[in-house]
Enzyme design. Structure first.
Site, PDB file in Angstrom:
ATOM      1  N   GLY A   5       0.793  -1.226   0.000  1.00 37.80           N
ATOM      2  CA  GLY A   5       0.000   0.000   0.000  1.00 37.80           C
ATOM      3  C   GLY A   5       0.819   1.267   0.000  1.00 37.80           C
ATOM      4  O   GLY A   5       0.315   2.351   0.175  1.00 37.80           O
ATOM      5  N   LYS A  30      13.186  -2.144  -8.902  1.00 36.90           N
ATOM      6  CA  LYS A  30      13.375  -1.174  -9.990  1.00 36.90           C
ATOM      7  C   LYS A  30      12.069  -0.405 -10.150  1.00 36.90           C
ATOM      8  O   LYS A  30      10.975  -0.996 -10.103  1.00 36.90           O
ATOM      9  CB  LYS A  30      13.675  -1.955 -11.288  1.00 36.90           C
ATOM     10  N   LYS A  39      -6.223   4.366  -3.409  1.00 33.49           N
ATOM     11  CA  LYS A  39      -6.988   4.188  -4.645  1.00 33.49           C
ATOM     12  C   LYS A  39      -8.175   5.130  -4.635  1.00 33.49           C
ATOM     13  O   LYS A  39      -8.822   5.310  -3.617  1.00 33.49           O
ATOM     14  CB  LYS A  39      -7.449   2.724  -4.764  1.00 33.49           C
ATOM     15  N   ARG A  63      -7.124 -10.833   1.552  1.00 28.75           N
ATOM     16  CA  ARG A  63      -8.377 -10.366   2.143  1.00 28.75           C
ATOM     17  C   ARG A  63      -9.332  -9.980   1.019  1.00 28.75           C
ATOM     18  O   ARG A  63      -8.936  -9.949  -0.153  1.00 28.75           O
ATOM     19  CB  ARG A  63      -8.123  -9.142   3.016  1.00 28.75           C
TER      20      ARG A  63
HETATM   21  C1  MV4 Z   1       5.452   0.196  -7.903  1.00 28.41           C
HETATM   22  C2  MV4 Z   1       5.262   1.102  -8.979  1.00 28.41           C
HETATM   23  C3  MV4 Z   1       6.261   1.185  -9.946  1.00 28.41           C
HETATM   24  N1  MV4 Z   1       7.380   0.405  -9.849  1.00 28.41           N
HETATM   25  N2  MV4 Z   1       6.564  -0.577  -7.861  1.00 28.41           N
HETATM   26  C4  MV4 Z   1       2.861  -0.246  -4.816  1.00 28.41           C
HETATM   27  C5  MV4 Z   1       1.966   0.168  -3.694  1.00 28.41           C
HETATM   28  C6  MV4 Z   1       0.832   0.771  -4.430  1.00 28.41           C
HETATM   29  N3  MV4 Z   1       0.028   1.685  -3.667  1.00 28.41           N
HETATM   30  C7  MV4 Z   1       1.490   1.499  -5.543  1.00 28.41           C
HETATM   31  N4  MV4 Z   1       2.584   0.714  -5.889  1.00 28.41           N
HETATM   32  C8  MV4 Z   1       3.417   0.833  -6.942  1.00 28.41           C
HETATM   33  N5  MV4 Z   1       4.529   0.076  -6.921  1.00 28.41           N
HETATM   34  C9  MV4 Z   1       7.500  -0.469  -8.815  1.00 28.41           C
HETATM   35  N6  MV4 Z   1       8.610  -1.244  -8.752  1.00 28.41           N
HETATM   36  C10 MV4 Z   1       4.082   1.878  -9.021  1.00 28.41           C
HETATM   37  C11 MV4 Z   1       3.155   1.730  -8.012  1.00 28.41           C
HETATM   38  C12 MV4 Z   1       1.935   2.508  -8.109  1.00 28.41           C
HETATM   39  C13 MV4 Z   1       1.965   3.888  -7.858  1.00 28.41           C
HETATM   40  C14 MV4 Z   1       3.150   4.486  -7.432  1.00 28.41           C
HETATM   41  C15 MV4 Z   1       3.141   5.841  -7.202  1.00 28.41           C
HETATM   42  C16 MV4 Z   1       1.989   6.599  -7.375  1.00 28.41           C
HETATM   43  C17 MV4 Z   1       0.828   6.011  -7.755  1.00 28.41           C
HETATM   44  C18 MV4 Z   1       0.795   4.637  -7.999  1.00 28.41           C
HETATM   45  C19 MV4 Z   1      -0.407   4.013  -8.397  1.00 28.41           C
HETATM   46  C20 MV4 Z   1      -0.419   2.648  -8.618  1.00 28.41           C
HETATM   47  C21 MV4 Z   1       0.756   1.888  -8.494  1.00 28.41           C
END
Ligand code: MV4
Length: 502
Positions: A165, A202, A238, A293
């Site tokens: 999260g 990465k 979200k 969950r």
């Molecule tokens: C990432 C990612 C890009 N690269 N991991 C993981 C927790 C979730 N809330 C968002 N996550 C992400 N993990 C890697 N290696 C992009 C997301 C991501 C996101 C990141 C920053 C801002 C908004 C996002 C929305 C969905 C997913």
């Protein structure tokens, strides 16, 4: 046996679970804090027990009190919902030890997927592609992480091993800035999860966040119910989800779904769960994490599959085999969910509290509202600001968008600010309408702070803006809209857009 279920949660998800139980003729036990004395889930349940003061640590997180109430009430099953004690291995274990059915996966599956480094190591063994990064299980030191970072390449992400999260997540652009970011990530992870361990991945920028709904009966049957696109997040919360994803093809869905089922089977998963992936522009996908969950956004999967996921959870907990085989799962239409939060989008989305004095809920064909609030209910600062989920279904994505626009226009909440204007602007965004968005979209394109400054910094502009917005709302609410212009333009747009996308 599942004949009396204690719902260890509050708000809309507690109401949702009570509804499924009632339809199955199962008695329900609600638990509530002092701030939730008049909450809807308390009214809907057959019995209700006070947990304690409003703060979660004194109420919904008090495992001892919940287990005590389960014993006192004679509940033979507990549903954790999401948040609070859901995904807590020790809670699932406490239920088992008390001979109370936990409506969810086994403690071992929660443990295996709860430690993100262990989860990555587990799914690697099952041949599931993961985001490139550290693959070492266990507690890597700063020295270990700094040594391996150049091999992973920058930019990279530091992530908390003990939780997903986004908590404890830091973006690192160079080795020089990494020591300080490791320290702050560890501090945040320690305070959020009681565990300061971190791992590296990465950074995949411009990817989409796609999750697959899993159902497994613990008798060797495991299926997926298609995907949900959850890329539209703000500060890792979200905001809106849709099913199916506009980026998905039948072939890609079959490939990702098979991998999702394999990841679940790697931990002998049982009950409902979700496998999260990142999907890049070249249709490469990578395992992110598994949520052990029921998810907030489960209703959009229910709308496109016709499956009641909470009922399936209860059936599985009762020892039944899955009601469906993979070939039975057909996706029909498009569903979109907007999370309605009590927050002010014109004031940096600050939470908004107070008594809801009036509300008008949208309804009509293909509109569903899951909520735990009502006129007279007080929204307090103790819990997550989400007060409702507005879910719509349309035969096509274009029609779902038009329906969501209409439902958002009808939706009125008086007494607290809500993020409804944010969702309205999203529904009118050409990028969103074209399905052309990724995980950077909201942060890069949708900060409404600009309008907040206008409202705060330059009152005359704010007055003009407010007048314009009020005028538009009056026009809309009074339906004084030049029908010819709006209707044909909407349907013309839908027709044109769909012809382009056939
Ligand atoms: C990432 C990612 C890009 N690269 N991991 C993981 C927790 C979730 N809330 C968002 N996550 C992400 N993990 C890697 N290696 C992009 C997301 C991501 C996101 C990141 C920053 C801002 C908004 C996002 C929305 C969905 C997913």
């Amino acid at each position: 046996m599942v004949s009396k279920v204690l719902i260890a949660n509050r708000g809309e998800i507690a109401v949702r679970i009570i509804r499924a139980c009632r339809e199955l003729g199962i008695e329900t036990v609600a638990v509530y804090s002092e701030a939730d004395r008049r909450a809807l889930h308390v009214r809907y349940a057959d019995e209700a027990y006070l947990l304690g003061p409003a703060p979660s640590r004194d109420s919904y997180l008090r495992m001892d009190k919940i287990m005590d109430i389960a014993r006192k009430s004679g509940a033979d099953a507990i549903h954790p919902g999401y948040g609070f004690l859901a995904e807590r291995e020790d809670f699932a274990q406490a239920c088992m030890d008390a001979d109370i059915t936990y409506i969810g996966p086994k403690p071992s599956a929660i443990a295996a997927m709860g430690d993100k480094a262990v989860a990555r190591a587990t799914v690697i063994k099952a041949g599931v592609p993961i985001v490139p990064g550290t693959e070492d299980v266990g507690n890597m030191t700063d020295a270990d992480l700094l040594a391996v970072a150049p091999k992973i390449g920058f930019p990279l992400l530091i992530k908390a091993t003990a939780g997903g999260g986004g908590k404890g997540m830091r973006e690192v652009r160079s080795l020089e800035e990494m020591p300080a970011l490791l320290a702050s990530a560890r501090r945040e992870a320690e305070s959020a999860f009681g565990d300061g361990n971190v791992y590296l991945e990465k950074l995949l920028s411009g990817a989409r966040h796609i999750e697959f709904q899993i159902l497994a009966d613990g008798k060797g049957n495991a299926i997926h119910l298609g995907e949900r696109d959850c890329s539209l997040q703000r500060r890792h919360q979200k905001l809106l989800e849709e099913a199916p994803s506009p980026a998905m093809s039948e072939e890609l869905r079959a490939r990702m779904g098979a991998v999702a089922v394999k990841a679940a089977q790697a931990v002998q998963y049982e009950n409902a769960g979700t496998i999260e992936f990142l999907l890049d522009k070249d249709e490469n996908f990578f395992f992110l994490e598994m949520n052990t969950r029921l998810q907030v956004e489960h209703p959009i999967t229910e709308m496109v599959t016709g499956i009641d996921i909470v009922m399936e959870q209860i059936r599985i907990a009762r020892g039944r085999t899955l009601s469906y085989k993979q070939e039975d799962i057909k996706l029909t239409g498009t569903a979109i969910e907007c999370r309605i939060n009590a927050e002010d989008p014109y004031n940096n989305f600050l939470p908004s509290t107070g008594v809801i004095t009036h509300s008008i809920l949208p309804t009509g064909p293909g509109v569903r509202i899951d909520t735990g609030v009502y006129p007279g209910f007080e929204v307090t600062p103790y819990y997550d600001p989400m007060i409702a989920k507005l879910i719509v279904w349309g035969e096509t994505r274009g029609q779902a968008i038009l329906r969501m626009r209409r439902a958002l226009e009808e939706y009125r909440v008086v007494g607290v600010h809500t993020n409804i204007p944010f969702h309205q602007s999203l529904m009118n965004s050409h990028r969103f309408m074209g399905g052309q968005y990724d995980t950077r979209f909201v942060e890069e394109r949708f900060s409404m702070e600009g309008q907040a400054e206008a409202k705060e910094g330059f009152p005359e502009i704010a007055v003009a803006l407010a007048t314009l917005v009020a005028h538009q709302q009056t026009q809309r609410s009074a339906q004084i809209v030049r029908r010819g212009e709006r209707d044909t333009s909407n349907w013309k747009w839908v027709g044109r857009w769909e012809r382009m996308h056939r």
